[in-house]
Design an enzyme around this catalytic site. Structure first.
Site, PDB file in Angstrom:
ATOM      1  N   ASN A  88      10.616  42.180 -15.551  1.00 12.53           N
ATOM      2  CA  ASN A  88       9.452  41.731 -15.771  1.00 12.53           C
ATOM      3  C   ASN A  88       8.945  41.538 -17.148  1.00 12.53           C
ATOM      4  OD1 ASN A  88       6.566  41.850 -15.171  1.00 12.53           O
ATOM      5  ND2 ASN A  88       6.670  43.412 -16.914  1.00 12.53           N
ATOM      6  N   SER A 140       8.357  32.483 -14.444  1.00 12.12           N
ATOM      7  CA  SER A 140       6.712  31.500 -14.784  1.00 12.12           C
ATOM      8  C   SER A 140       6.787  30.548 -13.911  1.00 12.12           C
ATOM      9  CB  SER A 140       6.664  31.645 -16.251  1.00 12.12           C
ATOM     10  OG  SER A 140       5.634  30.868 -16.636  1.00 12.12           O
ATOM     11  N   TYR A 153      10.291  29.078 -24.209  1.00 12.38           N
ATOM     12  CA  TYR A 153       9.815  29.922 -22.953  1.00 12.38           C
ATOM     13  C   TYR A 153      10.360  29.385 -21.658  1.00 12.38           C
ATOM     14  CZ  TYR A 153       6.447  32.658 -20.252  1.00 12.38           C
ATOM     15  OH  TYR A 153       6.100  33.354 -19.444  1.00 12.38           O
ATOM     16  N   ALA A 155      12.052  26.791 -20.842  1.00 15.12           N
ATOM     17  CA  ALA A 155      13.599  26.670 -20.886  1.00 15.12           C
ATOM     18  C   ALA A 155      14.226  28.016 -20.375  1.00 15.12           C
ATOM     19  CB  ALA A 155      14.128  26.103 -22.272  1.00 15.12           C
ATOM     20  N   LYS A 157      12.493  30.345 -18.824  1.00 11.78           N
ATOM     21  CA  LYS A 157      12.223  30.779 -17.378  1.00 11.78           C
ATOM     22  C   LYS A 157      12.964  29.916 -16.410  1.00 11.78           C
ATOM     23  CE  LYS A 157       9.310  34.129 -18.394  1.00 11.78           C
ATOM     24  NZ  LYS A 157       9.500  35.668 -18.153  1.00 11.78           N
TER      25      LYS A 157
END
Ligand SMILES: NC(=O)c1ccc[n+]([C@@H]2O[C@H](COP(=O)([O-])OP(=O)(O)OC[C@H]3O[C@@H](n4cnc5c(N)ncnc54)[C@H](O)[C@@H]3O)[C@@H](O)[C@H]2O)c1
Length: 252
Positions: A88, A140, A153, A155, A157
């Site tokens: 997470n 995400s 970010y 890329a 996720k």
């Protein structure tokens, strides 16, 4: 939900936001929750809440970007078995890609891509040896549809979504199932860090207008789907990507 009682569940980033709500729900389902967080005081607070409601919980101070620290924690937890892993932890700072620097790229990749890789590499052998296990990766919608100011970010996720599908294929016959959950904009400390200042306020209002259900997500919108994917009720589901975004993104 069936089959979560007494399960040994690891949640990274369980000290705050979506992770904390998820830990509490696993506690309500009677699971033993192991919380790995860089902020051990917050992780301890979540563990205290779970213990107060009658389930077992332990907090570990771990920076998931540090492979040795992850290995040491899993060495402690692993011998008792690991039934569920919820990856997470996530972090980002909003900045246009052309204005970003490699220090930021490195931090974003270390936390959002290497972190989950470290966890998978340490935990999957335990699950394979058991012949069963569940992984839920919190990716995400940025990794599905992009997000302005979050190029690296996104890329990472998107990489986690592809990694989840690949590992789901590799491990489909070993009893280990992996799925990804994609939050849309969610009212947590991470979102609050984006929404600081005047332009941040405008971002929140614009998102509330754009989201068909008319509000940001809240941490409590996620534990249901995460616990379901970890439960016996999801015994034939693997390699899937599910958005929880109030309808902001729709695909199928
Ligand atoms: N909030 C949103 O709008 C949103 C949107 C899409 C996806 N997500 C994703 O949902 C997940 C949870 O986000 P959140 O909004 O609840 O975040 P949050 O900031 O509220 O909580 C993140 C937790 O992770 C911990 N953490 C951060 N870096 C760590 C590290 N290196 N090692 C160990 N622990 C670390 C923090 O201490 C904190 O307890 C993340 O993967 C995030 O990328 C969030």
């Amino acid at each position: 939900m069936r089959g979560l009682k007494d399960r040994r569940v690891i949640v990274t980033g369980g000290g705050s936001g979506i992770g904390a709500a998820t830990c509490r729900r696993f506690g309500e389902e009677g699971a033993h929750v192991f919380i790995l967080d860089i902020n051990v005081d917050n992780a301890q607070r979540t563990a205290d809440d779970i213990r107060a409601s009658g389930s077992q919980a332990d907090a570990f101070e771990v920076d998931i970007a540090d492979r040795d620290a992850v290995s040491a924690a899993i060495k402690d937890i692993g011998p008792g078995g690991i039934d569920v892993l919820v990856n997470n932890v996530g972090w980002d700072r909003l900045v246009p890609f052309v204005e970003s620097d490699t220090d930021l790229w490195k931090k974003v990749i270390d936390i959002n891509l290497y972190g989950p890789l470290h966890l998978h590499h340490a935990v999957l052998p335990v699950m394979i040896a058991q012949g069963r296990g569940r992984v839920v990766n919190i990716a995400s919608d940025a990794g599905r549809v992009g997000s302005t100011g979050e190029a690296v970010y996104s890329a990472c996720k998107g990489g986690i979504i592809a990694f989840t599908k690949t590992m789901a294929r590799e491990l489909a016959r070993s009893g280990v199932q992996l799925n990804a959950v994609c939050p849309g904009p969610t009212d947590t400390p991470l979102f609050a860090s984006f929404a600081e200042g005047e332009s941040g306020g405008r971002i929140k209002t614009a998102l509330e207008k754009a989201i068909p259900m008319g509000r940001l997500a809240r941490p409590d919108d996620f534990p249901g789907i995460i616990c379901f994917l970890a439960s016996d009720d999801a015994g034939f589901i693997t390699g899937q990507t599910i958005s929880v975004s109030g309808g902001l993104t729709m695909s199928g």
